[in-house]
Scaffold this motif. Structure first.
Motif, PDB file in Angstrom:
ATOM      1  N   ARG A   1      92.046  -2.453  64.153  1.00  0.00           N
ATOM      2  CA  ARG A   1      92.692  -2.523  65.480  1.00  0.00           C
ATOM      3  C   ARG A   1      92.418  -3.860  66.164  1.00  0.00           C
ATOM      4  NH1 ARG A   1      92.961   3.097  68.845  1.00  0.00           N
ATOM      5  NH2 ARG A   1      93.729   4.449  67.178  1.00  0.00           N
ATOM      6  N   ILE A   2      91.145  -4.284  66.171  1.00  0.00           N
ATOM      7  CA  ILE A   2      90.831  -5.542  66.841  1.00  0.00           C
ATOM      8  C   ILE A   2      91.440  -6.716  66.086  1.00  0.00           C
ATOM      9  CG2 ILE A   2      88.604  -5.893  65.689  1.00  0.00           C
ATOM     10  CD1 ILE A   2      89.496  -6.686  69.373  1.00  0.00           C
ATOM     11  N   ALA A   3      91.564  -6.593  64.756  1.00  0.00           N
ATOM     12  CA  ALA A   3      92.212  -7.659  63.987  1.00  0.00           C
ATOM     13  C   ALA A   3      93.674  -7.791  64.374  1.00  0.00           C
ATOM     14  CB  ALA A   3      92.071  -7.377  62.483  1.00  0.00           C
ATOM     15  N   ALA A   4      94.346  -6.650  64.599  1.00  0.00           N
ATOM     16  CA  ALA A   4      95.749  -6.698  65.009  1.00  0.00           C
ATOM     17  C   ALA A   4      95.884  -7.402  66.357  1.00  0.00           C
ATOM     18  CB  ALA A   4      96.322  -5.290  65.079  1.00  0.00           C
ATOM     19  N   VAL A   5      94.980  -7.098  67.278  1.00  0.00           N
ATOM     20  CA  VAL A   5      95.017  -7.740  68.603  1.00  0.00           C
ATOM     21  C   VAL A   5      94.789  -9.241  68.467  1.00  0.00           C
ATOM     22  CG1 VAL A   5      93.826  -7.915  70.813  1.00  0.00           C
ATOM     23  CG2 VAL A   5      94.334  -5.660  69.850  1.00  0.00           C
ATOM     24  N   LEU A   6      93.764  -9.623  67.709  1.00  0.00           N
ATOM     25  CA  LEU A   6      93.420 -11.041  67.595  1.00  0.00           C
ATOM     26  C   LEU A   6      94.443 -11.828  66.781  1.00  0.00           C
ATOM     27  CD1 LEU A   6      89.555 -10.749  67.054  1.00  0.00           C
ATOM     28  CD2 LEU A   6      90.758 -11.436  69.132  1.00  0.00           C
ATOM     29  N   GLN A   7      95.167 -11.149  65.907  1.00  0.00           N
ATOM     30  CA  GLN A   7      96.194 -11.821  65.113  1.00  0.00           C
ATOM     31  C   GLN A   7      97.571 -11.751  65.764  1.00  0.00           C
ATOM     32  OE1 GLN A   7      96.010 -10.598  60.941  1.00  0.00           O
ATOM     33  NE2 GLN A   7      93.765 -10.670  60.960  1.00  0.00           N
ATOM     34  N   GLY A   8      97.629 -11.142  66.965  1.00  0.00           N
ATOM     35  CA  GLY A   8      98.870 -11.135  67.723  1.00  0.00           C
ATOM     36  C   GLY A   8      99.945 -10.242  67.152  1.00  0.00           C
ATOM     37  N   VAL A   9      99.545  -9.172  66.464  1.00  0.00           N
ATOM     38  CA  VAL A   9     100.521  -8.214  65.929  1.00  0.00           C
ATOM     39  C   VAL A   9     100.229  -6.848  66.532  1.00  0.00           C
ATOM     40  CG1 VAL A   9     100.871  -9.497  63.793  1.00  0.00           C
ATOM     41  CG2 VAL A   9      99.091  -7.732  63.881  1.00  0.00           C
ATOM     42  N   HIS A  10     101.242  -6.005  66.541  1.00  0.00           N
ATOM     43  CA  HIS A  10     101.076  -4.696  67.151  1.00  0.00           C
ATOM     44  C   HIS A  10     100.711  -3.630  66.123  1.00  0.00           C
ATOM     45  CE1 HIS A  10     101.594  -1.415  69.925  1.00  0.00           C
ATOM     46  NE2 HIS A  10     102.537  -0.862  69.162  1.00  0.00           N
ATOM     47  N   ASN A  11     101.028  -3.875  64.863  1.00  0.00           N
ATOM     48  CA  ASN A  11     100.839  -2.881  63.808  1.00  0.00           C
ATOM     49  C   ASN A  11      99.681  -3.293  62.919  1.00  0.00           C
ATOM     50  OD1 ASN A  11     101.250  -1.358  61.266  1.00  0.00           O
ATOM     51  ND2 ASN A  11     103.152  -0.691  62.262  1.00  0.00           N
ATOM     52  N   ASN A  12      98.738  -2.388  62.666  1.00  0.00           N
ATOM     53  CA  ASN A  12      97.594  -2.704  61.815  1.00  0.00           C
ATOM     54  C   ASN A  12      98.012  -3.174  60.421  1.00  0.00           C
ATOM     55  OD1 ASN A  12      96.120  -1.765  63.970  1.00  0.00           O
ATOM     56  ND2 ASN A  12      95.070  -0.145  62.838  1.00  0.00           N
ATOM     57  N   TYR A  13      99.151  -2.689  59.947  1.00  0.00           N
ATOM     58  CA  TYR A  13      99.594  -3.043  58.602  1.00  0.00           C
ATOM     59  C   TYR A  13     100.148  -4.462  58.521  1.00  0.00           C
ATOM     60  CZ  TYR A  13      98.786   1.797  57.315  1.00  0.00           C
ATOM     61  OH  TYR A  13      98.196   3.006  57.068  1.00  0.00           O
ATOM     62  N   ASP A  14     100.194  -5.148  59.677  1.00  0.00           N
ATOM     63  CA  ASP A  14     100.656  -6.535  59.692  1.00  0.00           C
ATOM     64  C   ASP A  14      99.504  -7.530  59.717  1.00  0.00           C
ATOM     65  OD1 ASP A  14     103.328  -5.812  59.660  1.00  0.00           O
ATOM     66  OD2 ASP A  14     103.451  -5.676  61.855  1.00  0.00           O
ATOM     67  N   ILE A  15      98.247  -7.061  59.655  1.00  0.00           N
ATOM     68  CA  ILE A  15      97.107  -7.986  59.642  1.00  0.00           C
ATOM     69  C   ILE A  15      96.963  -8.598  58.250  1.00  0.00           C
ATOM     70  CG2 ILE A  15      95.938  -6.712  61.479  1.00  0.00           C
ATOM     71  CD1 ILE A  15      94.043  -5.561  59.394  1.00  0.00           C
ATOM     72  N   ASP A  16      96.163  -9.657  58.142  1.00  0.00           N
ATOM     73  CA  ASP A  16      96.098 -10.436  56.893  1.00  0.00           C
ATOM     74  C   ASP A  16      95.654  -9.595  55.698  1.00  0.00           C
ATOM     75  OD1 ASP A  16      93.513 -10.308  58.173  1.00  0.00           O
ATOM     76  OD2 ASP A  16      92.809 -11.850  56.790  1.00  0.00           O
ATOM     77  N   LEU A  17      94.698  -8.699  55.906  1.00  0.00           N
ATOM     78  CA  LEU A  17      94.207  -7.874  54.802  1.00  0.00           C
ATOM     79  C   LEU A  17      95.330  -7.035  54.212  1.00  0.00           C
ATOM     80  CD1 LEU A  17      92.106  -6.464  53.023  1.00  0.00           C
ATOM     81  CD2 LEU A  17      91.516  -5.034  54.981  1.00  0.00           C
ATOM     82  N   PHE A  18      96.063  -6.332  55.063  1.00  0.00           N
ATOM     83  CA  PHE A  18      97.138  -5.480  54.557  1.00  0.00           C
ATOM     84  C   PHE A  18      98.318  -6.300  54.037  1.00  0.00           C
ATOM     85  CE2 PHE A  18      95.056  -1.990  56.898  1.00  0.00           C
ATOM     86  CZ  PHE A  18      95.046  -1.055  55.878  1.00  0.00           C
ATOM     87  N   ARG A  19      98.557  -7.480  54.619  1.00  0.00           N
ATOM     88  CA  ARG A  19      99.636  -8.327  54.090  1.00  0.00           C
ATOM     89  C   ARG A  19      99.333  -8.716  52.646  1.00  0.00           C
ATOM     90  NH1 ARG A  19      99.288 -11.171  59.019  1.00  0.00           N
ATOM     91  NH2 ARG A  19      98.434 -12.986  57.897  1.00  0.00           N
ATOM     92  N   ALA A  20      98.048  -8.988  52.351  1.00  0.00           N
ATOM     93  CA  ALA A  20      97.667  -9.341  50.981  1.00  0.00           C
ATOM     94  C   ALA A  20      97.866  -8.174  50.024  1.00  0.00           C
ATOM     95  CB  ALA A  20      96.209  -9.805  50.952  1.00  0.00           C
ATOM     96  N   LEU A  21      97.454  -6.970  50.455  1.00  0.00           N
ATOM     97  CA  LEU A  21      97.575  -5.795  49.588  1.00  0.00           C
ATOM     98  C   LEU A  21      99.037  -5.400  49.399  1.00  0.00           C
ATOM     99  CD1 LEU A  21      94.613  -3.631  50.955  1.00  0.00           C
ATOM    100  CD2 LEU A  21      94.629  -5.103  48.941  1.00  0.00           C
ATOM    101  N   ILE A  22      99.807  -5.442  50.478  1.00  0.00           N
ATOM    102  CA  ILE A  22     101.224  -5.091  50.380  1.00  0.00           C
ATOM    103  C   ILE A  22     101.962  -6.141  49.550  1.00  0.00           C
ATOM    104  CG2 ILE A  22     103.362  -4.877  51.714  1.00  0.00           C
ATOM    105  CD1 ILE A  22     101.659  -3.540  53.914  1.00  0.00           C
ATOM    106  N   GLY A  23     101.564  -7.417  49.690  1.00  0.00           N
ATOM    107  CA  GLY A  23     102.166  -8.463  48.870  1.00  0.00           C
ATOM    108  C   GLY A  23     101.924  -8.218  47.389  1.00  0.00           C
TER     109      GLY A  23
END
Length: 885
Positions: A233-255
């Protein structure tokens, strides 16, 4: 500072700079709270610290705790992938004070971190407090400078935390982030609070009371702090996204999922990629923490998570197993923060590949049958429970997967009818078992197994854990309590105690509860999965339903592990040195020794025994890691794994690999199917020594051996004996063997010389009890003597010498032993063998000695008797027979 790994590190470092001990994450299977299926909050590992049962060398701590919510009351599984913030696995950042600082310092640290360290704008933050907590309200105004309207009082239990119905509790204060007016939703406490605009990022728990009873609450003498901030949750806030699945960790896994499937994460496929990414984390970390897929308990929840992800891989069009191919990406993203994930990468990969390969067959068959069963059904229809049960019982298609597959079509399942069919099946199984011939005393275990399920075994990596007393047994029947001095059995919902199986003996130890102490003297496995702790109540009483601490005798278990791993190395050495025909026929793995029975047609000679011992110790000295994997039993055996004698294997087995091949280091030295406990590295065995080898049955040999301290003591005893022998011989230990050989040869020579002297003395009369010269009985000459001090085996030699002396005639020698028994030998010279029979004559003499019969040839026969005092009578009887002939 926007990457997940950087955020985690910054959080830990901030609190470390402020006097907090950085504590590693506890395991996902909690050891100190048997009521939890999985660790679901940061405070779980500190529960006993908060309650005063445990002390730590620090009073401030900070963690990033692994958490799973996918079973029990904390079950987010069905929402994962379809909402912005639901996960099965997540990390909880938290700082803790154990009777040190309280509200003011906690609020100060939290506000400093989010606004200065993380740089969040204060105007986008608001907080909640418990409605009655005026202290917290005033502190937020003082420290953060927040206006009254952004400090919201909440009167519900949402802002009052409790560990349970009794125990530590206290008000909460939550920090929310405002994602902006373009996101629907209102602030906490408003009618629109369920919207996504205001998101809780941190919860501060002020643990200041103890709930003594339902109606009584008192202040704690040392109030404490427990906080929790969701890393995603805090990563989503600090990365300026609203969805947790849009943070860098999940972007790597989804990629990685996109690359593996060739399907982009957009539109109808987005949820599937998110499910795969989330469930990959949960399954990998659970496997790394010792949970393996099964049909019950934690293993069943793991299997549900895995199969849900695998079904979504199927929806993306993946035709081959997918999840295991994503593990390297996960390890790259999270392995540095959690080294246990990197260490278990091989186990995680193989377990996922095995489970998905098997599940794809189930999925294909089940979906086809489901399609047939629901053909023509429209939205709002209901699949009958009997069909759903058939899919489950016959084809292995779980109910939740049936529901999940039908949900997009709006078709429900009659779960009540499904449960009725399941109950009927259990009743039929119970009836069949009752008539199977099992002992009546064992029927109690079957009922308990059905009611309680299998015991969760935690002992592969734990010597101590808490468990709830699920059942107590005394005199073959369930009871509610066991009093002091009573013998009985205890069943826990989870245990670190190993139950006897596969040759490995059961553990011993203690169960310690709030009201008593139970000494565990043995643990047996009953009814396919119950770990039954047998023993006696040493003090107090044991009650059903209470939580106890289960403590295994760790020193004894360590010795058992050493011996068990040594049997695997021994088995491989036997096959290498004696041949591939060697197969295990039984074993005993105890704390003090190991015993190994194996098929082999002849004794193991000294050179072979030395080579076996040398080979095992060579692998011990490699100090190679001992690895455990989960595999399909057929695959495991085809790959070369040895199956242990007497074990019953299911579809999936634990495969234990240890050592490097001595001829080919790229291949493992030993690979066996085994459910027992083992050392972490071969070097933990310490030392291996053979003690004995012998036959136990036709074609079956037995080796007994020792390891570790027992082997050392055994060899030290032999060394001490050698030192004593050398001292007696007045030589050094390395000279003792040659000196002993010399003495043995000297003894043999002296014994031979003595025997010759006695024979000469006997024939010459000096050693005889009578002095009878050669007598002429008319028809035949007779030489007869009774002698003593002559070995029975030398009597025939005396007779042969006598036959030479007499020339033609009969010779009789009676030898009397020191114990008063007698042996008699009669010889007839060759020229008289047709007239006189030595066998007949020796029988006559034997009768006088109290013996029966005798045997030999007509020219030489021997016999014996218990009464050596009648030696003369025996000679006289033979003399009379010759005179009468």
């Amino acid at each position: 500072m926007s990457g997940v790994n950087e955020i985690r590190s910054s959080f830990l470092d901030f609190f470390a700079r402020n006097g907090h001990e950085i504590v590693s994450s506890g395991p996902l299977v909690p050891r100190n709270d048997p009521t939890l299926m999985f660790t679901n909050a940061g405070m779980v590992q500190f529960k006993n610290v908060f309650t005063g049962l445990e002390t730590r060398p620090y009073d401030r701590a900070v963690t990033s705790q692994k958490c799973v919510r996918a079973g029990g009351k904390h079950n987010d599984l069905d929402n994962v992938g379809y909402t912005a913030r639901h996960h099965t696995f997540f990390e909880m950042l938290g700082n803790f004070s154990f009777g040190d600082y309280f509200k003011e310092r906690a609020i100060e640290l939290a506000w400093t971190l989010v606004t200065k360290e993380f740089g969040l704008p204060a105007h986008r933050l608001l907080v909640t407090v418990f409605a009655e907590d005026d202290d917290a309200f005033d502190l937020w105004k003082k420290i953060a400078g927040l206006p009254d309207e952004r400090i919201i009082r909440i009167a519900t239990s949402d802002n009052f935390w409790a560990m349970g119905e009794t125990g530590p509790c206290g008000p909460c204060s939550e920090i929310f982030f405002d994602h902006g007016e373009d996101i629907p939703g209102g602030p906490p406490g408003s009618p629109d609070e369920d919207g996504d605009r205001f998101i809780e990022i941190w919860n501060l728990v002020f643990m200041q009371f103890e709930q003594v009873t339902k109606d009584e609450r008192v202040s704690l003498p040392r109030p404490s702090i427990d906080t929790g901030m969701g890393l995603e949750r805090i990563a989503a806030v600090l990365q300026g996204v609203h969805n947790n699945y849009d943070i860098d960790l999940f972007r790597a896994l989804i990629g990685a999922s996109e690359d593996a499937t060739g399907v982009v994460a957009e539109g109808p496929h987005l949820a599937s990629h998110r499910v795969i990414a989330d469930h990959l984390r949960a399954t990998s970390f659970l496997i790394a923490d010792g949970v393996l897929p099964s049909n019950e308990g934690r293993g069943y929840v793991l299997r549900r998570i895995m199969r849900r992800a695998m079904r979504h891989a199927h929806l993306l069009g993946a035709r081959d197993p997918l999840l295991y191919r994503l593990v390297p990406t996960l390890v790259r993203e999270m392995g540095r923060a959690f080294p246990e994930l990197a260490r278990a990468e091989a186990l995680v990969t193989e377990t996922l590949k095995l489970e998905e390969s098997r599940f794809r067959r189930t999925l294909s068959r089940g979906l086809g049958l489901l399609e047939e069963a629901t053909a023509g059904m429209g939205e709002g229809a209901t699949l009958d429970g009997s069909t759903a049960f058939k899919l489950y019982d016959t084809y292995g298609f779980p109910l939740d997967l049936t529901e999940d597959a039908l949900r997009p079509r709006g078709i429900a399942v009659d779960t009540d009818a499904f449960k009725e069919a399941m109950a009927r099946q259990k009743a039929e199984a119970r009836a069949a078992w009752a008539g199977s011939g099992e002992a009546a005393t064992e029927t109690v275990w079957f009922g308990l197994r059905e009611d309680l399920g299998a015991t969760e075994f935690l002992g592969y990596d734990a010597m101590k854990a808490e468990g709830v007393v699920a059942a107590l047994i005394a005199d073959g029947a369930p009871v509610d309590a066991l009093e002091a001095g009573a013998e009985g059995a205890v069943i826990l919902n989870q245990t670190p105690f190993y139950a006897e199986s596969g040759g490995q003996v059961g553990d011993i130890g203690v169960l310690v509860g709030p009201g008593g102490r139970f000494k565990v003297t043995d643990v047996a496995k009953k009814a396919d999965g119950l770990h039954v702790h047998m023993g006696v109540v040493e003090e107090g009483r044991m009650e059903k339903g209470v939580a106890v601490e289960a403590v295994v005798d760790a020193e004894r278990r360590a010795a058992i592990r050493s011996n068990h791993s040594a049997t695997h190395l021994l088995h491989a050495a036997l096959r290498s040195i004696l041949g591939d025909h060697v197969t295990q026929k039984g074993s005993l793995v105890a704390p003090d020794r190991l015993r190994f029975d194996f098929a082999h047609p002849k004794p193991v000679n000294d050179d072979e025994a030395e080579a076996i011992e040398e080979m095992v110790n060579t692998v011990v000295l490699q100090n190679a890691p001992v690895a455990t994997r989960l595999m399909a039993v057929d695959e495991a055996i085809e790959s070369g794994a040895m199956a242990l004698f007497g074990e019953k294997y299911g579809d999936e087995v634990r495969v234990v690999t240890m050592g490097e091949g001595l001829k080919d280091p790229a291949k493992p030295y030993s690979v066996e199917l085994c459910g027992g406990t083992h050392v972490g590295r071969t070097g933990d065995i310490g030392l291996f020594t053979l003690v004995s080898e012998g036959a136990v049955a036709a074609g079956v040999r037995r080796i007994e051996a020792l390891t570790g301290a027992a082997a050392r003591r055994y060899l030290e005893g032999h060394d001490a004996a050698l030192q004593d022998i050398a001292a007696l011989l007045k030589v050094t230990p390395d000279q003792a063997l040659e000196r002993t050989k010399t003495l043995v040869e000297e003894r043999r020579r002296l014994e031979k010389d003595l025997a010759e002297a006695r024979k000469k003395l006997a024939l010459g009369g000096g050693g005889a009890s009578t002095d009878r010269p050669i007598r002429d009985l008319g028809k035949v000459k007779l030489l007869a003597r009774a002698v003593s001090g002559i070995s029975p085996k030398d009597l025939k030699g005396l007779v042969d010498d006598g036959k030479k002396s007499v020339g033609s005639g009969v010779v009789v020698v009676v030898g009397v032993t020191d114990e008063g028994k007698a042996g008699i030998v009669v010889g007839v010279t060759e020229d008289l063998a047709g007239a006189y029979n030595a066998v007949d004559l020796v029988r006559i003499g034997s009768q006088e000695l109290g013996g029966k019969g005798g045997g030999g040839r007509p020219d030489m026969a021997q016999a014996g008797g218990p009464d050596g005092s009648r030696a003369e009578k025996a000679i006289e009887a033979i003399e009379a027979a010759l005179s009468a002939a």
